[in-house]
Structures are given as C-alpha cells and as structure tokens.
Design a protein around this motif. Structure first.
Motif, PDB file in Angstrom:
ATOM      1  N   ARG A  46     -28.281  15.066  29.926  1.00  0.00           N
ATOM      2  CA  ARG A  46     -27.437  15.628  30.983  1.00  0.00           C
ATOM      3  C   ARG A  46     -26.092  14.911  31.039  1.00  0.00           C
ATOM      4  N   GLY A  53     -17.951  17.756  28.936  1.00  0.00           N
ATOM      5  CA  GLY A  53     -17.272  18.835  29.659  1.00  0.00           C
ATOM      6  C   GLY A  53     -17.420  20.185  28.980  1.00  0.00           C
ATOM      7  N   GLU A  84     -22.533  13.290  37.743  1.00  0.00           N
ATOM      8  CA  GLU A  84     -21.289  13.058  38.471  1.00  0.00           C
ATOM      9  C   GLU A  84     -21.475  12.136  39.665  1.00  0.00           C
ATOM     10  N   LYS A 104     -27.714  13.620  39.427  1.00  0.00           N
ATOM     11  CA  LYS A 104     -26.569  14.340  38.851  1.00  0.00           C
ATOM     12  C   LYS A 104     -25.622  13.315  38.219  1.00  0.00           C
ATOM     13  N   CYS A 155     -20.779   7.576  28.293  1.00  0.00           N
ATOM     14  CA  CYS A 155     -19.546   8.366  28.416  1.00  0.00           C
ATOM     15  C   CYS A 155     -18.487   7.843  27.438  1.00  0.00           C
ATOM     16  N   GLU A 205     -23.893  16.033  28.135  1.00  0.00           N
ATOM     17  CA  GLU A 205     -23.361  17.378  28.373  1.00  0.00           C
ATOM     18  C   GLU A 205     -22.246  17.351  29.417  1.00  0.00           C
ATOM     19  N   TRP A 206     -22.472  16.545  30.438  1.00  0.00           N
ATOM     20  CA  TRP A 206     -21.468  16.444  31.511  1.00  0.00           C
ATOM     21  C   TRP A 206     -20.198  15.775  30.987  1.00  0.00           C
TER      22      TRP A 206
END
Ligand SMILES: Cc1cc2nc3c(=O)[nH]c(=O)nc-3n(C[C@H](O)[C@H](O)[C@H](O)COP(=O)(O)OP(=O)(O)OC[C@H]3O[C@@H](n4cnc5c(N)ncnc54)[C@H](O)[C@@H]3O)c2cc1C
Ligand code: SF4
Ligand code: SF4
Length: 820
Positions: free
Chosen positions: A468, A475, A416, A414, A436, A471-472
């Motif tokens: 992923r 947000g 996060e 994940k 990021c 996309e994370w």
C-alpha cells in the motif's frame, strides 16, 4: 581526525550499527570482528532456510563486497577474547591486537542448554545428533544430519522451538516437540491461546506436542537414540534440537572488567556503564534492566548509537522498545504484542474465541490505547495492530473493527496517515520514510522496493502494508512487478510469450520447457503443476505426461483428505442419477466400509475416507466415470429441476446442464471451473455465482453469466450474452472456457480473471469475435473435448508401480469422523 572504530560481533546489531554510521557519513576507519566465518546474514531467516523456503544466498544482508566497497576491514572467523580498556586494544584468539578509539560490543547471544544428562560429549561439544539452533553452521549441520534420519525431538516450545520443529519436518517425517511449561509460547500467549496453538500444531502440522515435559537425559552411546523425560517416558529419536532459550554473550566484556549484570549494562546512548568510548548494542546489551531477544529493538538502538557516535545528535536517547512477535510457520498464524493479560481493573479486554476454527483473538486496551494483543489462527489484522500498538494511535470506537473487516477496510492503516519514521517492517527495521525514499529514487515495483529495503522479507506480516505504501508513494505510477506477470515463478515469461515459445519449439513435456526456456535448465518444483496444465491445454492428447509434474490429487484422481485418505466422487451429470446407479454406489460403499457418504455442494455423492490402495478396485466396482472432484479442471454443472417439473421453470435446465457437462467433462484449466444452469431467475442452482452460470428467461432465451464465485470469494457474475438456444449456450460456453484457459494466470479463477480483463473485452472476443479468433477458440476446445479420457480407467494399468500404493503414514493422524 579520522577515528578508529572497532566492532566486536558481525551479527545483525553490529552490522546494522555500522550501516547507520555510514549513512550519517561518520568519519571512521572501521574494523569488524565476527567469530562466524561469514559476511553478515539475517539470523531470523535461518528458520526459513531450515524450512526450505529460503536459500543460503537469500539470507545475506551484507556480502563481502559490501565491506570492501565501504572500506571496512572484516575479520570473519576471528574471535575477540579480551579488551584492554586502558590501552584501548582488543585481542583476538589468532594472536592479533587491534587498537581502537571507539569500540562497539555487539556479541549477541548464544543458545542456552538446560542441564540434561549426556547432552554433551566430553570431547566434542554436543553429543552426536544434538544441535542448537542459532547460527548458519548449526542450521547446515542440522539439515545434513536430519536428511539421513527419521525422528526428531525439539526441546523448547517457544517461537524458536516451533520454527525448528516445523523446519525439521521438511527433512524428516516424525517430529515431537517437548515443552517444559504448561502451554506453548507462554511468554507471548495466554493459556487459552497456547492450547489453541497446540491443537493447530498437532492437527494441521502433524507435530506431536508434549507439555510439562522435563527432559532429563539424552539416550544413546555413540549417537542419539532417544530422550528420557522426568516421568520416565522415553521418546526414541535420532535428532535432538535444543531451543530452550538464549543467554547474552558477555564473556569478553566480563573478562575485561566492564559492568555486566545479566547483560552488558548500557545507558540511553548505548554507552557501557562508566566507559566513555565503549558501547554495546543488540542482544548482549542490558538497557534499563531489560534484555531484548528480537531484532526490532536493535534497529532503534543502532540509530541512537549512530546519531550519538557520529555527533549528528549527541543527545539522542534510546528509551526502550515495545515488543511484538510473529510465528514464521506457514499455515499457523500467531502474533503477539505487549501484555498477555490485563494488569488493572480498568484494562479493557476484548476477546474473540472460535475454538473449532482454531481462532482466538485478544486485545488489551488501556486509556484508549492498545497495550496488548494476541492473535491465533488469523493474522489478517496483525500489521495494523502492530502499528496501533507501536504508535499509540487512537482506536476506533467500534472495537471490533480492530479485529475484523466490518463493511470495508476501515481498520487498515492508511499510508498518508503514517509519520515518516513509522516502522513498517519490524523484522528488518524499515520505516515508511525509507520505503518512500526508494520509490522516489525511481524504484516503483513492490518486489524492487522489498529487495532494496528488505521490508517484508522477514516474517512477512507487513507485506500488504508495504504494497500500500509503494502504491501510495508512487502516486498511481506503481509498476507491475515483471515476475508478477510470469505464468509460473520458475520460467521468466508471461503466458502469451510462454505459449508462443512452447509452440515454436514444440515443447510437449514439463521438463522440455525447463530445459529449453530456463537459463541453466533448472527445474522449479513450484512451477510444474501450472506448466503441466498449460501443456495439456495446448497439446491435448499430444501432451507428454510426467508424473512428477503432478500434485498427489492429479496422480491418483481423487481429493486427498486431511487424514491422508481420498474421496471418490463418481460422475453424476447435472446432478441426475438413476436408481440402479444409486444402488451400485450404496453397495460399493457397504462393501468397502466407506466411513462417510456425503452429498456434495456440486450435486454429487462423495465417498469419503478411501485408502489410496483401494482406489482402483472401488472405481472398477462403481463402473462410473470420474466426477472430477479434484484437479484444476472443469468440475460440475449444477442444475435445478427446471421446466420439466418446476411450476416456474421456463427452460429445461437439467437437460442443458447435462449436455454441457457431457461436452466439457475433465477439461484442464488454470483454475477449477464450476458451472450451473437454472430454469428461471429464481436461481435455485445458484448460477449467478458460478464461473459460468446459465439462467433461463422468458421467450426461450438464456442468459450467460461469467466470473461469479461463492467460495472464499463472493462475486456475482457479469452478463456475457443473452442467447436464443441451448446450442448457442454450449457454443459460447466452449469459447469462453477456451479463452479463459488460454489467457488466465495459473490458479487465477474466473472471478479474478473476468474483472481483470474486463467483461466488455471478453464479450467482444467471445461473442462478437472482435479479434477474429473465435474459430480458433472453437477448434481448440473441440480438440480438447475429443482428447477426454476417463482417468479412472488408469486402474487397469497404473501409470507408475507406486501410483496406488498406500500413502498413509504409519502414525495415526486425525481421522475423518464417521457419522451415522
Ligand atoms: C532461528 C532464529 C530465528 C529468529 N527469528 C526471529 C524473528 O522472527 N524475529 C525477531 O525479531 N528475532 C528473531 N530472532 C532473533 C534475532 O535473530 C536476534 O534478535 C538478532 O540476531 C540479534 O542480533 P545481535 O547482533 O545482537 O546478535 P547476533 O545476530 O547473534 O550477532 C552476534 C554476533 O557476534 C558474534 N560474536 C559473539 N562473541 C564474539 C566475540 N567474542 N568475537 C567475535 N564475534 C563474536 C556471534 O558469533 C554473532 O555472529 C531469531 C533468531 C534465531 C536464531
Ligand atoms: S430456478 Fe426456477 S425453474 Fe429452477 S427450480 Fe428454481 S424456481 Fe424452479
Ligand atoms: S469449504 Fe472446501 S476446502 Fe473448506 S473445508 Fe469445506 S471442503 Fe474443505
């Protein structure tokens, strides 16, 4: 005061270290020497260049403008032959001398050549036709030479040899791989995995593999004509590629009195032993006794060296790297990391082995941490395993979750949970933080982030994770890639725009579309099939066919099988046949010695193993229309026995199935269309899992389900409508299929298209005519129905002289087994 930094070697490590130094605002004037006459390119992509999936422009990491923009003096094509450590000067073969305050040696490796008689020409390096596989020049030379020849031998069955062999197949037809050891990739795979890989390479790729093969001699006077093995075997060939290993390029360092063992000896700051101002990074450096032959370690080394040399963190220390590798060969999944065998009695070993599918997975776990993994035949878990391996993450109690998706994406990393410095792309050394950062700076498409960071642009294993993370990080504001909405990759337009342009300019052939709609008119091979299908859908019988726009299945109207023969599937509407028809099929099967007669899942009879040149004759003798078991088109309508015979039947499913098939046979689409009609909700014809399925229910009514699938994807269809008559089923089926044909992306099956568009929207358009286009859809499908022609009639007048000429290669490929 600004210091003079000189870098010897303009490869992946040298340039990366300079990038890291620039990122830390290091106060240097930088001069780089590289003996290759180019900017800085991604060496690992040479495999992709050879395989034809990447262009030369696509492999550059830093072009010449980058050096200029950053004030770097690049001496490309200039070799350094000596360093004077006392005078602090480097001397190049062009006679120049350049002073330095700090020096970085990043000279990489060279291809090692085993002692093989006649491999070198006394005057010209390698014998003509022999190549190493290390540089862009090697790759260019190989491609040029291979194009004009037919048979290649690759010496070396490691990662590089396998990638070379696969790449060469792009240019010549016959490739043999020789490996001196007992199994392929013995450094990364255990014996079982190595043998499994060999079987896949031989059966799936058609590359011959000989293990325990010691090459002793290159044959041929002026140019290569073959190679000889220690046991006397001679393998005739025109091209030989040596991929037998690498050796660090340490000559300059050794000649200049630096400490060199196997590589240039460095400490944890990448400083050369006993030197204050000389450093070394990359494949030429020997750190704590280790040499590295992959890129991931050099990213770590470059960071430490940059931290140290710029003063950002003079104590930064490189302590070694864990290695993971992946084979970049399309269709053959292999990944390996860490240990390949347990080392202690307490090491936990988890093995999954499915030889028939060529799948082998092994994990080695020590004290709850992953210390080794081998994956052959299924790499779907490679990215998450690499993360666990690199970061010593706690592993799930249910170890199987590491290897399979059990009830959901539990085993997935994940975003996060990942620290910012977690490396996502090992090939290009890109961290989660870097991805990021680019997203936060405003780039919110996956391909944009990939272009900017290079993440996912090496072996590609990490692409799903990159997606992923984007996309994370965005947000919920990740943007769709513009190219992702193009109907085909080679024409920059989404489907509605493309269709409008095709209509406006009346473009009726594939080449007309490229000529008119692509800047420069470049014809893109990968786009041809999708365009051909679209044009056929739009223009019906006015479509101008160009044979090269078709896939082999569509050129000869049969499904190509793994041994190069074809299957012949005569039409059998609704799965119904007659004794006479059956007899004819049996007689034909006997007459042509058909190796296998098989009932298909679509309720038809498959005659398997027909050589291409026999197709016209067999079609003529059968005298039954094509059953469309190939092509992106309407395939079959499966039916159950229904009310005519079944005790439970409430509707005549067989008659309706036949009527639907009769009407829509051969219809082109973005994907295949498989239908079914079943006589009651017991669903013997499996209608709930078809592109369109019809179910008879009480009261003479029929339910229509769309977007179902039971292949690689499983999905129960959504209820489109409940109607009162068979005629209404046929009308809505036609309208739905036409709406799908006009709106789905190329190769998008209904099971993806229906949920994407939404059943409510589809129902509104198809059933309730919310957009007022129902009449147009009905008219368009009617036109397509009228344009139907049995393609097997082409037997009388072949479309091209070679259409039904043999396609079988002269070598024997794996045969479809004959069952009695
Ligand atoms: C075809 C291929 C596929 C690969 N695939 C992968 C992969 O999938 N994954 C992976 O991790 N790794 C892969 N690698 C290995 C990877 O490319 C290397 O680990 C990486 O390039 C090493 O970087 P480097 O800077 O140390 O050496 P290099 O990239 O080789 O750079 C060294 C440069 O220094 C130059 N040089 C040498 N001596 C001198 C001198 N005296 N003066 C001036 N210049 C000099 C050399 O010509 C060269 O340009 C692959 C390699 C090849 C060849
Ligand atoms: S689906 Fe119903 S009607 Fe058809 S065969 Fe099965 S039980 Fe009979
Ligand atoms: S499921 Fe289809 S694609 Fe897969 S092996 Fe069988 S016939 Fe081939």
């Amino acid at each position: 005061m600004t210091q003079r930094l000189v870098v010897i070697g303009n490869g992946m490590a040298g340039a990366r270290t300079v990038e890291e130094i620039l990122a830390r605002n290091g106060d240097f004037t930088v001069t780089m020497f590289g003996d290759e006459p180019y900017g800085n390119y991604n060496r690992i992509m040479l495999s992709n260049l050879l395989a034809g999936v990447e262009s030369e422009e696509g492999i550059y990491l830093n072009d010449l403008a980058w050096y200029q923009d950053n004030g770097i003096t690049l001496n490309a094509g200039v070799r350094i032959e000596r360093i004077d450590r006392f005078a602090k000067m480097v001397y190049a073969t062009d006679g120049t001398a350049t002073p330095y305050d700090k020096l970085i040696i990043a000279t990489g490796s060279y291809s090692w050549t085993p002692p093989i008689k006649n491999i070198h020409n006394p005057k010209r390096g390698f014998h003509q036709g022999v190549f190493a596989f290390r540089t862009l020049d090697d790759t260019r030379g190989m491609i040029r030479y291979a194009r004009d020849h037919e048979r290649a031998v690759v010496i070396g069955g490691g990662l590089l040899g396998l990638e070379a062999a696969r790449g060469l197949q792009n240019h010549l037809s016959d490739v043999t791989l020789l490996h001196a050891m007992g199994h392929l990739m013995e450094r990364q795979l255990d014996e079982k995995a190595g043998h499994m890989l060999q079987a896949s390479v031989e059966n799936k790729l058609g590359i011959k593999v000989i293990t325990n093969a010691m090459t002793t001699e290159i044959l041929g006077k002026d140019r290569v004509t073959g190679v000889k093995l220690a046991d006397g075997t001679v393998i005739p060939c025109d091209v030989v590629v040596v991929a037998a290993g690498i050796r660090p390029s340490t000559q300059v360092a050794a000649d200049s009195g630096l400490t060199v063992e196997r590589g240039i000896v460095v400490d944890d700051q990448m400083r050369v032993q006993d030197e204050d101002d000389i450093y070394s990074v990359g494949e030429c450096a020997q750190h704590r006794g280790n040499l590295y032959g992959l890129v991931a370690p050099l990213w770590d080394q470059a960071k430490v060296l940059a931290d140290h040399i710029t003063g950002r963190d003079t104590e930064a220390a490189y302590t070694g790297s864990k290695l993971s590798t992946k084979l970049k060969v399309a269709g053959i999944d292999v990944a390996s990391m860490g240990l390949i065998a347990p080392e202690t009695d307490d090491d936990e070993v988890i093995i999954y082995n499915e030889p028939k599918k060529g799948v082998y997975k092994q994990l080695i776990i020590r004290e709850g941490a992953l210390v080794g993994a081998i994956l052959v035949g299924d790499n779907s878990k490679a990215a998450s395993l690499i993360q666990s391996f690199d970061r010593v993450q706690a592993l799930p109690e249910e170890r199987a979750e590491l290897l399979f998706d059990i009830g959901g994406p539990a085993g997935e990393v994940k975003p996060e949970d990942m620290p910012d410095d977690a490396q996502v792309c090992n090939c290009n050394g890109v961290s989660k933080g870097a991805i990021c950062g680019v997203v936060n700076a405003g780039c919110k498409t996956v391909s944009g982030v990939m272009d900017k960071t290079r993440a996912g642009k090496g072996c590609g294993t990490c692409k799903p994770l990159v997606q992923r993370i984007v996309e994370w990080a965005a947000g919920g504001e990740a943007e769709e890639d513009p190219a992702a909405s193009w109907y085909v990759p080679g024409v920059p337009m989404p489907k509605p725009e493309l269709m409008a342009a095709i209509r406006k300019y009346e473009l009726k052939s594939v080449s007309a579309v490229f000529d008119k709609l692509v800047a420069g008119g470049e014809h893109d091979a990968k786009s041809k099939m999708g365009l051909a299908s679209l044009l056929k859908m739009m223009w019906a019988d006015q479509y101008v066919d160009e044979r090269d726009a078709r896939f082999i299945n569509d050129r000869v109207h049969g499904n190509i099988q793994k041994d190069g023969t074809f299957s012949v599937v005569p039409q059998m509407k609704g799965g119904v046949t007659t004794p006479a028809e059956l007899k004819r099929i049996a007689e034909v099967a006997e007459r042509y010695n058909v190796p296998m007669v098989k009932l298909t899942g679509g309720q038809r009879i498959d005659l398997l193993g027909i050589p291409k040149e026999q197709l016209p004759a067999i079609w003529a003798d059968l005298d039954i229309p094509s059953g469309y078991a190939y092509a992106k088109s309407f395939r079959t309508v499966k039916t159950c026995v229904g009310s005519d015979f079944c005790r439970f039947g409430v509707g005549d499913s067989t008659a309706l199935g036949i009527a639907i098939e009769e009407r829509f046979q051969g219809l082109e689409g973005p994907g295949k269309m498989k239908l079914a009609v079943t006589g009651c909700p017991r669903n013997c014809a499996e209608a709930y899992v078809k592109d369109l399925g019809v179910v008879a229910i009480d009261g003479g009514k029929w339910e229509i389900y769309v977007g179902g699938a039971a292949g690689a994807h499983i999905r129960k269809g959504d209820l489109l409508a409940t109607v009162d008559s068979a005629e209404e089923v046929i009308r809505l089926t036609g309208r739905f299929l036409q709406y799908y044909r006009e709106n789905a992306n190329w190769l998008e099956r209904t099971y993806a298209w229906v949920p994407r568009v939404g059943i409510e929207k589809i129902r509104a358009v198809v059933v309730d005519d919310a957009e007022g286009i129902a009449e147009a859809l009905d008219a368009a499908i009617e036109e397509a129905v009228q344009a139907y022609k049995d393609p097997w009639k082409e037997r009388a007048v072949p479309a091209t002289p070679g259409q039904f000429r043999t396609s079988l290669p002269l070598t024997v490929l794996p045969q479809v087994p004959v069952r009695s």
